[in-house]
Design an enzyme around this catalytic site. Structure first.
Site, PDB file in Angstrom:
ATOM      1  N   ALA A   1      32.532 -56.204 -29.017  1.00  0.00           N
ATOM      2  CA  ALA A   1      33.433 -56.424 -30.166  1.00  0.00           C
ATOM      3  C   ALA A   1      34.878 -56.054 -29.844  1.00  0.00           C
ATOM      4  O   ALA A   1      35.488 -55.210 -30.511  1.00  0.00           O
ATOM      5  CB  ALA A   1      32.938 -55.648 -31.382  1.00  0.00           C
TER       6      ALA A   1
ATOM      7  N   THR B   1      33.120 -49.507 -27.608  1.00  0.00           N
ATOM      8  CA  THR B   1      33.186 -48.727 -26.369  1.00  0.00           C
ATOM      9  C   THR B   1      33.629 -47.312 -26.721  1.00  0.00           C
ATOM     10  O   THR B   1      33.798 -46.968 -27.893  1.00  0.00           O
ATOM     11  CB  THR B   1      34.179 -49.341 -25.365  1.00  0.00           C
ATOM     12  OG1 THR B   1      35.522 -49.231 -25.886  1.00  0.00           O
ATOM     13  CG2 THR B   1      33.858 -50.800 -25.096  1.00  0.00           C
ATOM     14  N   GLU B   2      33.863 -46.511 -25.695  1.00  0.00           N
ATOM     15  CA  GLU B   2      34.288 -45.125 -25.922  1.00  0.00           C
ATOM     16  C   GLU B   2      35.770 -45.014 -26.279  1.00  0.00           C
ATOM     17  O   GLU B   2      36.260 -43.919 -26.554  1.00  0.00           O
ATOM     18  CB  GLU B   2      33.989 -44.284 -24.672  1.00  0.00           C
ATOM     19  CG  GLU B   2      32.522 -43.893 -24.542  1.00  0.00           C
ATOM     20  CD  GLU B   2      31.569 -45.088 -24.578  1.00  0.00           C
ATOM     21  OE1 GLU B   2      30.786 -45.184 -25.543  1.00  0.00           O
ATOM     22  OE2 GLU B   2      31.611 -45.931 -23.675  1.00  0.00           O
TER      23      GLU B   2
ATOM     24  N   TYR C   1      40.040 -72.099 -18.679  1.00  0.00           N
ATOM     25  CA  TYR C   1      40.597 -70.791 -18.353  1.00  0.00           C
ATOM     26  C   TYR C   1      41.689 -70.922 -17.288  1.00  0.00           C
ATOM     27  O   TYR C   1      41.423 -71.334 -16.147  1.00  0.00           O
ATOM     28  CB  TYR C   1      39.519 -69.834 -17.850  1.00  0.00           C
ATOM     29  CG  TYR C   1      38.402 -69.553 -18.841  1.00  0.00           C
ATOM     30  CD1 TYR C   1      38.546 -69.821 -20.205  1.00  0.00           C
ATOM     31  CD2 TYR C   1      37.196 -69.019 -18.410  1.00  0.00           C
ATOM     32  CE1 TYR C   1      37.524 -69.561 -21.102  1.00  0.00           C
ATOM     33  CE2 TYR C   1      36.167 -68.748 -19.299  1.00  0.00           C
ATOM     34  CZ  TYR C   1      36.333 -69.039 -20.643  1.00  0.00           C
ATOM     35  OH  TYR C   1      35.307 -68.782 -21.520  1.00  0.00           O
TER      36      TYR C   1
ATOM     37  N   GLY D   1      30.966 -61.265 -26.211  1.00  0.00           N
ATOM     38  CA  GLY D   1      31.593 -60.276 -27.081  1.00  0.00           C
ATOM     39  C   GLY D   1      30.679 -59.171 -27.565  1.00  0.00           C
ATOM     40  O   GLY D   1      30.825 -58.714 -28.702  1.00  0.00           O
TER      41      GLY D   1
ATOM     42  N   GLY E   1      36.126 -54.325 -27.583  1.00  0.00           N
ATOM     43  CA  GLY E   1      36.330 -52.929 -27.200  1.00  0.00           C
ATOM     44  C   GLY E   1      36.083 -51.927 -28.306  1.00  0.00           C
ATOM     45  O   GLY E   1      36.114 -50.706 -28.068  1.00  0.00           O
ATOM     46  N   LEU E   2      35.818 -52.397 -29.527  1.00  0.00           N
ATOM     47  CA  LEU E   2      35.559 -51.474 -30.633  1.00  0.00           C
ATOM     48  C   LEU E   2      34.259 -50.713 -30.434  1.00  0.00           C
ATOM     49  O   LEU E   2      34.090 -49.610 -30.960  1.00  0.00           O
ATOM     50  CB  LEU E   2      35.514 -52.243 -31.959  1.00  0.00           C
ATOM     51  CG  LEU E   2      36.828 -52.883 -32.409  1.00  0.00           C
ATOM     52  CD1 LEU E   2      36.598 -53.792 -33.613  1.00  0.00           C
ATOM     53  CD2 LEU E   2      37.863 -51.811 -32.741  1.00  0.00           C
TER      54      LEU E   2
END
Length: 306
Positions: free
Chosen positions: A200, A205-206, A51, A197, A202-203
């Site tokens: 996913a 999330t809100e 990283y 993950g 951010g899929l």
């Protein structure tokens, strides 16, 4: 925050761990996220030598130095790079691992690593040689335990059979249920899963699906088309109407007892707080869990099986 035991080790990790890859290159911002994570009860921090070519390890090491005895520090090895040059190449050799661990220790500012993980792996690796490197590092007191980060079933099966790993880091979420096929085997070997993950990308999330990346809009996500994603997310929300989608996603992953911790990246303090609050919510009811099973695909890995 609740903690779970990592395999048969003496490591008890918070149900939410901080995936440090998303901390960025601003050290002040990175430190603020790490400080907040500590305040929220997170004790598990996961980084890797790759990283930002070691910069991430340096940030993490400096931020946690005064709390070293209170936290579980994990890093990874195997992706070889040269500072200042683009790209990397795979090197799971004993010689490289035993050299590179010294660099990680230096960057992290510590004399031991709680969990040292192989950052990938193929069935063609010199697996016994790699295991020998980790075992020697344990005997030398440089690392406490070791694990792998892999989604390849053939690699996972060999490491379960031939090594003393305590953990396997795998991408796992409501929208990527491929690991579930292997959970019983992993449990039989008293090894834990570290779920990366869980949201996913951010899929789960809100964030409205309309704000998804162009890649997702054009290609969908894994084996979901974009239209199937819309339908799946609607069904997920309907299955748990009294929960936020983030809460549903994280509690689903933690419903699996083989999972020791969810490694959720967070680039903002609000995200970190949402993840922790989700983990602290009440456990899924069995009817909620069954509804989520029915709302999503039970996909399987189609390659790297044998």
């Amino acid at each position: 925050m609740k903690k779970r035991r990592l395999g048969t080790s003496e490591l008890y990790v918070s149900e939410i761990g901080l995936g440090c890859m998303s901390l960025g290159r601003d050290e002040k911002h990175a430190r603020s996220l790490i400080d907040q994570a500590l305040e929220l009860g997170i004790n598990f921090f996961d980084t890797a030598d790759l990283y930002d070519q070691g910069l991430n390890e340096e940030f993490v090491g400096r931020a946690l130095k005064s709390r070293r005895n209170d936290i579980i520090l994990a890093t990874k090895v195997g992706n070889r790079f040269e500072v200042g040059k683009d790209g990397w190449w795979w090197d799971p050799s004993k010689k490289y691992i035993k050299e590179e661990v010294k660099e990680s220790l230096r960057r992290l500012g510590t004399d031991y690593i709680d969990l040292y993980q192989l950052h990938g792996g193929t069935i063609d690796d010199p697996i016994d040689e790699t295991i020998e490197a980790f075992e020697e590092l344990k005997q030398e007191g440089v690392i406490r335990y070791y694990g792998i980060s892999s989604i390849r079933p053939n690699v996972i099966k060999e490491w379960l059979k031939r090594s003393n790993i305590v953990s396997i880091m795998m991408q796992y979420s409501l929208l990527d249920r491929r690991p579930e096929e292997w959970f019983s085997l992993i449990q039989e070997h008293n090894v834990s899963v570290i779920a990366r993950g869980p949201l996913a990308q951010g899929l789960l999330t809100e964030r409205p699906l309309e704000k998804a990346s162009e890649r997702v809009k054009n290609n969908g996500y894994l084996d979901y088309t974009f239209d199937e994603l819309k339908e799946a997310l609607h069904s997920i929300d309907s299955a748990c109407p009294d929960r936020t989608r983030t809460e549903t996603a994280i509690k689903y992953v933690l419903h699996q007892r083989v999972v020791a911790s969810c490694i959720a990246g967070a680039s903002k303090q609000e995200q970190l707080l949402e993840n922790v609050q989700a983990a602290k919510a009440k456990d899924l009811l069995e009817e909620e869990y069954e509804a989520l099973i029915n709302a999503t695909k039970q996909s399987l890995y189609t390659i790297h099986r044998d």
